[in-house]
Write a protein that holds these residues in place. Structure first.
Motif, mmCIF file in Angstrom:
data_model
loop_
_atom_site.group_PDB
_atom_site.id
_atom_site.type_symbol
_atom_site.label_atom_id
_atom_site.label_comp_id
_atom_site.label_asym_id
_atom_site.label_seq_id
_atom_site.Cartn_x
_atom_site.Cartn_y
_atom_site.Cartn_z
ATOM 1 N N ARG A 345 -5.463 -2.170 -1.304
ATOM 2 C CA ARG A 345 -5.375 -3.142 -2.393
ATOM 3 C C ARG A 345 -5.842 -4.510 -1.884
ATOM 4 O O ARG A 345 -5.566 -4.883 -0.740
ATOM 5 C CB ARG A 345 -3.936 -3.258 -2.892
ATOM 6 C CG ARG A 345 -3.454 -2.065 -3.680
ATOM 7 C CD ARG A 345 -2.007 -2.253 -4.093
ATOM 8 N NE ARG A 345 -1.493 -1.084 -4.789
ATOM 9 C CZ ARG A 345 -0.218 -0.907 -5.086
ATOM 10 N NH1 ARG A 345 0.670 -1.842 -4.745
ATOM 11 N NH2 ARG A 345 0.174 0.179 -5.711
ATOM 12 N N SER A 347 -4.704 -7.409 -2.477
ATOM 13 C CA SER A 347 -3.565 -8.244 -2.068
ATOM 14 C C SER A 347 -3.083 -7.858 -0.671
ATOM 15 O O SER A 347 -2.721 -8.720 0.136
ATOM 16 C CB SER A 347 -2.417 -8.093 -3.071
ATOM 17 O OG SER A 347 -2.018 -6.736 -3.188
ATOM 18 N N THR A 348 -3.100 -6.551 -0.368
ATOM 19 C CA THR A 348 -2.687 -6.094 0.967
ATOM 20 C C THR A 348 -3.684 -6.530 2.019
ATOM 21 O O THR A 348 -3.307 -7.039 3.086
ATOM 22 C CB THR A 348 -2.553 -4.562 0.991
ATOM 23 O OG1 THR A 348 -1.633 -4.148 -0.025
ATOM 24 C CG2 THR A 348 -2.062 -4.088 2.354
ATOM 25 N N LYS A 350 -5.666 -8.980 1.930
ATOM 26 C CA LYS A 350 -5.654 -10.431 2.081
ATOM 27 C C LYS A 350 -4.526 -10.878 3.009
ATOM 28 O O LYS A 350 -4.682 -11.831 3.783
ATOM 29 C CB LYS A 350 -5.494 -11.074 0.702
ATOM 30 C CG LYS A 350 -5.599 -12.594 0.718
ATOM 31 C CD LYS A 350 -5.512 -13.155 -0.689
ATOM 32 C CE LYS A 350 -5.602 -14.684 -0.687
ATOM 33 N NZ LYS A 350 -5.533 -15.239 -2.055
ATOM 34 N N ARG A 351 -3.378 -10.180 2.929
ATOM 35 C CA ARG A 351 -2.228 -10.563 3.747
ATOM 36 C C ARG A 351 -2.340 -10.076 5.187
ATOM 37 O O ARG A 351 -1.887 -10.736 6.108
ATOM 38 C CB ARG A 351 -0.934 -10.012 3.127
ATOM 39 C CG ARG A 351 -0.455 -10.768 1.899
ATOM 40 C CD ARG A 351 0.953 -10.374 1.536
ATOM 41 N NE ARG A 351 1.057 -8.955 1.211
ATOM 42 C CZ ARG A 351 0.989 -8.468 -0.016
ATOM 43 N NH1 ARG A 351 0.790 -9.284 -1.031
ATOM 44 N NH2 ARG A 351 1.092 -7.183 -0.237
#
Length: 498
Positions: A345, A347-348, A350-351
């Motif tokens: 994902r 978002s994953t 990116k983190r």
């Protein structure tokens, strides 16, 4: 069996619903094992019956001697690829001898504690391993979708609708089993001409018998089979331990990895003496068992082996009627639920640190490219180690200060960070030897309170620093070493650069 294992089986037998779940799960797994066991036999260059017998014995023996509850062991492509050259160059007897020796090696490795190495496999490698296997399971179904009658495609779609849709209505019966039975009935009663299991190869019509490989018991035979046996042992253990860890995570339970390892070894020895192909844990069928069917005990593993033998020996004609399209739908379902979609994902990603994502992607690429789990995981672990060492290498800092102490001008270097080969190699250049040798400096102190010496490379660097200052007419004083670092330096100092 341990008390925990007995309790697990007691709970299963005391609950009719749990007993039904475990039994139906075993049946679904057995059906899914048949075409793959035949395919892996072709890879190894042996009769399909040898692969089918292996899937039976691996499942039953690991369930009895202590394999991870609910984990399925059978003939696998990874093992078949490793030992295929033995069959090609030396024949069946040498192949079976190799499988037996691989089982012995696995037991020895379990006794030596090789399972403890699992702690060094990073999470990013584990995710890469799971995603790569999901991709390989999906790719393995593609040959069944090319150059086939057009009716195969709607059958696969219907199968996918059943396996994904039925659990929303009920979980009393495993959706994959409903899909297989329903599609088989429709194609048989409707006389729909599509490829079936019987097209993959001949099913056995008798039980496996004792097989003693006819090979000379001498050093020459050992030299021939030992390299292949060791490779098979390592590949099999790696895939089994990684799969066991995955099941641990899914079920929120722990398993004894040493027991898993010697259980795999015992299963391969028994399989060899019964003329089977040998194998290890299979993630696809394990996911069918655990995720698709909800199994949790070793009863499902045992029954998968038993059902497999009954299906191919007693009900071979019925099993042969199962459309491959139904099994393709089930295996595509397995690949989709196995893949860790959260890991990709945006978002994953990116983190996560870029290095973690890189390790995961490299592991996936290596496994998919080589179709070898040992190579892929090895490459992933090596990449993680290199990136970690590179990152940690920048954590060691050196700060210089000048102060007057007891009437002397003292140059003090404060070293902060872990010192090992990656971080200490640049340490030699962090000192101002010329300035510290001027008349304005009386003493040089290197403060290591915030550091720890981990290896001989660091001791050698400190020796070089000492020698460099001595050449400039200065003695250097090291302070603040912890006890372990002092012991290492006392043992190695002055003995590495001579």
């Amino acid at each position: 069996m341990t008390p925990e294992q007995l309790m697990s089986l007691r709970v299963t037998f005391r609950s009719p619903r749990r007993l039904l779940t475990e039994s139906l799960a075993g049946l679904v797994v057995a059906l899914a094992l048949i075409p793959e066991a035949i395919a892996f036999s072709v890879i190894a260059g042996v009769d399909p019956r040898i692969g089918l017998f292996a899937s039976f014995t691996m499942g039953v023996v690991t369930a009895i001697v202590g394999g991870r509850p609910a984990m399925i062991s059978a003939a696998t492509g990874a093992v078949a690829l490793v030992i295929a050259p033995v069959m090609k160059e030396h024949g069946l007897d040498y192949l079976i001898a190799t499988i037996i020796l691989a089982g012995v090696f696995q037991i020895i490795l379990a006794i030596l504690g090789v399972t403890k190495l699992m702690r060094f496999i990073p999470r990013s490698v584990m995710i890469g391993f799971v995603n790569a296997l999901a991709i390989l399971v999906f790719m393995s179904q593609m040959p069944e979708l090319f150059n086939v009658p057009w009716m195969v495609y709607p059958i696969v779609i219907v199968g996918l609708v059943i396996v994904f849709g039925l659990p929303r209505l009920t979980t009393a019966i495993p959706a994959p089993l409903v899909a297989i039975v329903a599609i088989t009935l429709v194609t048989t009663l409707g006389n729909i001409d599509v490829p079936t299991v019987s097209d993959k190869g001949e099913l056995p019509d008798s039980l496996p018998g004792f097989f003693l490989p006819n090979v000379p018991l001498n050093l020459e035979t050992f030299q021939i089979i030992a390299p292949f046996a060791l490779s098979m042992a390592l590949v099999g253990l790696l895939e089994s331990l990684m799969t066991a860890k995955l099941v641990d995570d899914i079920t929120d339970t722990r398993s004894n990895k040493t027991r898993v390892s010697w259980g795999q070894g015992a299963a391969n020895i028994v399989t060899g003496f019964l003329g089977g192909l040998g194998g290890c844990a299979v993630i696809g069928q394990t996911m069918i068992n655990v995720k698709g069917s909800g199994a949790r005990s070793r009863l499902s593993t045992f029954l998968a082996g038993v059902f497999l033998l009954v299906l191919v020996v007693v009900l071979g004609d019925v099993v042969g009627m199962i459309p491959m399209a139904a099994l393709v739908a089930v295996m595509i379902f397995v690949s989709l639920i196995t893949f860790d979609w959260h890991s990709i994902r945006p978002s994953t990603l990116k983190r996560l640190p870029k290095s973690e994502t890189a390790v995961m992607l490299i592991t996936v690429a290596a496994v998919v490219a080589t179709h070898n789990l040992a190579v892929g995981v090895g490459v992933g672990v090596l990449t993680a180690m290199v990136l970690f060492a590179r990152r940690v290498a920048h954590f060691a800092t050196v700060e210089r200060t000048e102060l007057e102490l007891n009437g002397e001008n003292v140059a003090t270097y404060t070293v902060d960070g872990e010192l090992f080969f990656a971080s200490s190699n640049d340490l030699y250049t962090q000192f101002d030897y010329a300035k510290d040798s001027s008349e304005g400096i009386d003493r040089v102190i290197i403060d290591l309170h915030g550091s720890h010496i981990w290896d001989a490379s660091t001791v050698a660097v400190l020796d070089s620093v000492t020698e460099k200052y001595r050449n400039h007419g200065r003695d250097v004083e090291f302070i603040g070493l912890n006890e372990a670092s002092v012991r290492m330096r006392e043992r190695l100092a002055g003995k590495l650069n001579s």
